[in-house]
Scaffold this motif. Structure first.
Motif, PDB file in Angstrom:
ATOM      1  N   LYS A  17      34.674  40.557  39.586  1.00  0.00           N
ATOM      2  CA  LYS A  17      35.912  40.012  39.068  1.00  0.00           C
ATOM      3  C   LYS A  17      37.015  40.258  40.053  1.00  0.00           C
ATOM      4  O   LYS A  17      38.193  39.729  39.801  1.00  0.00           O
ATOM      5  N   VAL A  18      36.755  41.302  41.002  1.00  0.00           N
ATOM      6  CA  VAL A  18      37.696  41.581  41.882  1.00  0.00           C
ATOM      7  C   VAL A  18      37.643  40.962  43.181  1.00  0.00           C
ATOM      8  O   VAL A  18      36.510  41.281  43.889  1.00  0.00           O
ATOM      9  N   PRO A  27      37.887  49.491  43.945  1.00  0.00           N
ATOM     10  CA  PRO A  27      38.075  49.777  42.609  1.00  0.00           C
ATOM     11  C   PRO A  27      37.197  51.061  41.912  1.00  0.00           C
ATOM     12  O   PRO A  27      35.857  50.638  42.070  1.00  0.00           O
TER      13      PRO A  27
END
Length: 93
Positions: A17-18, A27
Protein backbone atom coordinates in the motif's frame (compact mmCIF):
# COMPACT_ATOMS: atom_id res chain seq x y z
CA UNK A 1 13.92 -21.26 -9.47
CA UNK A 2 11.42 -21.45 -6.63
CA UNK A 3 8.08 -23.20 -7.09
CA UNK A 4 5.15 -20.89 -7.90
CA UNK A 5 3.64 -21.55 -4.46
CA UNK A 6 6.82 -20.25 -2.79
CA UNK A 7 6.93 -17.22 -5.08
CA UNK A 8 3.32 -16.40 -4.18
CA UNK A 9 4.04 -16.81 -0.46
CA UNK A 10 6.94 -14.34 -0.69
CA UNK A 11 4.78 -11.77 -2.46
CA UNK A 12 2.07 -12.15 0.18
CA UNK A 13 4.58 -10.91 2.79
CA UNK A 14 5.41 -7.79 0.78
CA UNK A 15 3.70 -4.56 1.86
CA UNK A 16 1.72 -3.20 -1.09
CA UNK A 17 0.00 0.00 0.00
CA UNK A 18 2.87 2.43 0.48
CA UNK A 19 4.77 3.71 -2.57
CA UNK A 20 8.48 4.25 -1.86
CA UNK A 21 10.08 7.67 -1.83
CA UNK A 22 13.79 8.42 -1.49
CA UNK A 23 14.89 9.86 1.87
CA UNK A 24 11.74 8.75 3.68
CA UNK A 25 11.40 6.34 6.58
CA UNK A 26 10.45 2.75 5.90
CA UNK A 27 7.03 2.48 7.58
CA UNK A 28 7.62 0.90 10.99
CA UNK A 29 4.15 -0.65 11.00
CA UNK A 30 4.90 -2.75 7.91
CA UNK A 31 6.74 -6.06 7.78
CA UNK A 32 10.30 -6.28 6.44
CA UNK A 33 10.13 -9.32 4.15
CA UNK A 34 13.49 -10.73 3.15
CA UNK A 35 14.74 -10.89 -0.42
CA UNK A 36 15.15 -14.50 -1.62
CA UNK A 37 18.74 -15.75 -1.40
CA UNK A 38 18.84 -16.64 -5.10
CA UNK A 39 18.02 -13.06 -6.03
CA UNK A 40 20.48 -11.63 -3.49
CA UNK A 41 23.26 -13.63 -5.10
CA UNK A 42 22.55 -11.89 -8.41
CA UNK A 43 22.48 -8.37 -6.96
CA UNK A 44 25.55 -6.28 -6.14
CA UNK A 45 26.88 -6.71 -2.61
CA UNK A 46 25.92 -3.81 -0.38
CA UNK A 47 27.78 -2.17 2.50
CA UNK A 48 26.64 -3.73 5.77
CA UNK A 49 24.60 -0.65 6.70
CA UNK A 50 22.32 -1.15 3.66
CA UNK A 51 19.93 -3.92 2.69
CA UNK A 52 17.61 -4.84 -0.16
CA UNK A 53 13.89 -5.10 0.61
CA UNK A 54 10.67 -5.10 -1.35
CA UNK A 55 7.93 -2.52 -0.94
CA UNK A 56 5.08 -3.42 -3.24
CA UNK A 57 6.53 -4.23 -6.64
CA UNK A 58 9.53 -1.97 -5.96
CA UNK A 59 13.00 -3.09 -4.87
CA UNK A 60 14.30 -0.65 -2.28
CA UNK A 61 17.67 0.04 -0.68
CA UNK A 62 17.15 0.60 3.03
CA UNK A 63 19.58 2.12 5.51
CA UNK A 64 19.27 -0.33 8.41
CA UNK A 65 20.20 2.01 11.28
CA UNK A 66 18.31 5.05 10.02
CA UNK A 67 15.36 2.98 8.69
CA UNK A 68 15.55 5.18 5.60
CA UNK A 69 14.75 4.38 1.98
CA UNK A 70 17.88 5.59 0.19
CA UNK A 71 16.94 4.44 -3.32
CA UNK A 72 14.57 2.15 -5.18
CA UNK A 73 13.92 0.48 -8.51
CA UNK A 74 10.27 0.98 -9.48
CA UNK A 75 8.25 -2.04 -10.62
CA UNK A 76 11.11 -4.53 -10.14
CA UNK A 77 8.51 -7.28 -9.66
CA UNK A 78 6.54 -7.79 -12.88
CA UNK A 79 2.83 -6.99 -12.60
CA UNK A 80 1.98 -10.50 -13.78
CA UNK A 81 3.80 -12.00 -10.76
CA UNK A 82 1.97 -9.65 -8.39
CA UNK A 83 -1.37 -10.56 -10.01
CA UNK A 84 -0.58 -14.27 -9.74
CA UNK A 85 -0.09 -13.80 -6.01
CA UNK A 86 -3.30 -11.83 -5.76
CA UNK A 87 -1.37 -8.73 -4.68
CA UNK A 88 -1.73 -6.38 -7.63
CA UNK A 89 -2.75 -2.93 -6.45
CA UNK A 90 -5.86 -1.63 -8.31
CA UNK A 91 -3.86 1.16 -9.95
CA UNK A 92 -0.92 -1.11 -10.80
CA UNK A 93 1.27 0.21 -7.98
Amino acid sequence: MRPISDQKAILLEVPMKVPPAINTDYPTTLPLPTVPAGLLMKLPTLPEELEYRFLGRHLILRDIKANLIVDFIPDAVPAIAAKAAGREHPRGR
